[in-house]
Design an enzyme around this catalytic site. Sequence first.
Site, PDB file in Angstrom:
ATOM      1  N   CYS A  88      32.441  35.606  34.334  1.00  0.00           N
ATOM      2  CA  CYS A  88      32.978  35.910  35.658  1.00  0.00           C
ATOM      3  C   CYS A  88      33.956  37.080  35.560  1.00  0.00           C
ATOM      4  O   CYS A  88      34.839  37.094  34.715  1.00  0.00           O
ATOM      5  CB  CYS A  88      33.661  34.657  36.179  1.00  0.00           C
ATOM      6  N   GLU A  89      33.759  38.085  36.421  1.00  0.00           N
ATOM      7  CA  GLU A  89      34.594  39.272  36.311  1.00  0.00           C
ATOM      8  C   GLU A  89      36.000  39.057  36.850  1.00  0.00           C
ATOM      9  O   GLU A  89      36.881  39.885  36.637  1.00  0.00           O
ATOM     10  CB  GLU A  89      33.933  40.473  37.008  1.00  0.00           C
ATOM     11  N   HIS A  90      36.216  37.958  37.543  1.00  0.00           N
ATOM     12  CA  HIS A  90      37.559  37.696  38.071  1.00  0.00           C
ATOM     13  C   HIS A  90      38.463  37.022  37.052  1.00  0.00           C
ATOM     14  O   HIS A  90      39.680  37.186  37.093  1.00  0.00           O
ATOM     15  CB  HIS A  90      37.478  36.825  39.332  1.00  0.00           C
ATOM     16  N   HIS A  91      37.879  36.216  36.173  1.00  0.00           N
ATOM     17  CA  HIS A  91      38.692  35.458  35.215  1.00  0.00           C
ATOM     18  C   HIS A  91      38.265  35.676  33.765  1.00  0.00           C
ATOM     19  O   HIS A  91      38.890  35.126  32.859  1.00  0.00           O
ATOM     20  CB  HIS A  91      38.604  33.959  35.518  1.00  0.00           C
ATOM     21  N   GLN A 129      28.026  35.909  40.320  1.00  0.00           N
ATOM     22  CA  GLN A 129      26.669  35.350  40.441  1.00  0.00           C
ATOM     23  C   GLN A 129      25.869  36.023  41.558  1.00  0.00           C
ATOM     24  O   GLN A 129      24.667  36.257  41.428  1.00  0.00           O
ATOM     25  CB  GLN A 129      26.773  33.838  40.680  1.00  0.00           C
ATOM     26  N   HIS A 157      30.439  27.378  37.000  1.00  0.00           N
ATOM     27  CA  HIS A 157      31.504  28.342  36.719  1.00  0.00           C
ATOM     28  C   HIS A 157      32.709  27.665  36.093  1.00  0.00           C
ATOM     29  O   HIS A 157      33.383  26.872  36.739  1.00  0.00           O
ATOM     30  CB  HIS A 157      31.921  29.044  38.019  1.00  0.00           C
ATOM     31  N   CYS A 159      35.554  28.885  35.318  1.00  0.00           N
ATOM     32  CA  CYS A 159      36.860  29.253  35.884  1.00  0.00           C
ATOM     33  C   CYS A 159      37.219  28.309  37.019  1.00  0.00           C
ATOM     34  O   CYS A 159      38.363  27.895  37.160  1.00  0.00           O
ATOM     35  CB  CYS A 159      36.868  30.704  36.358  1.00  0.00           C
TER      36      CYS A 159
END
Length: 197
Positions: A88-91, A129, A157, A159
């Site tokens: 995941c690019e956020h976490h 995703q 996910h 995260c």
Amino acid sequence: MAGVKDYLNKQVGDNREQIEHHVREILKLIGEDVEREGLLDTPARVTRMYEEIFAGYAIEPRDVLGVTFEENHEELVIVKDITYYSQCEHHMAPFFGKVHIGYIPSGHIAGLSKLARLVEAVSRRLQVQERITSQIADIMDEVLQPRGVMVVVEGEHLCMCARGVKKPGSKTVTSAVRGTFRKDAASRAEFLSLLKD
Ligand SMILES: [Zn+2]
């Protein structure tokens, strides 16, 4: 099927020392003792893992599908349960699951291993995703020029699980439709019903 060992993120390999250094710094900053035995090789292990889990940057996803067969088959083709593993690019936390692809060819079909490799090329990166789903659909659409393509991605996910936003085991499902699938509810329904088996 080509394994991920066949292509590693060379940039990670070239910058191994720096990445290891920064991982070690993060360990210190979160309050760890980087000299304790269990952590001594962690920066090097994380860096080697990055070579694999970010291997997608080493390949152009469009090239993966490159060779296609001329084929008169113009009925729905389904390839389901292609596993993927992404970050995941956020976490920068893992998410993973399965990709299901259905398409109605118009002259070109892709080998099954090519589809699996396409999934690796788009998922072994920092991703979300939704974008994995739409990129697979767009690349299929562009390279194979099928009458229609539909992609369904299921993902778990970590995260969200780890931070208590969602219960462990809960899945996120995303889909993308292109071409005839957009207007043809029967084709979409056929694809979805065949996924259930
Ligand atoms: Zn996240």
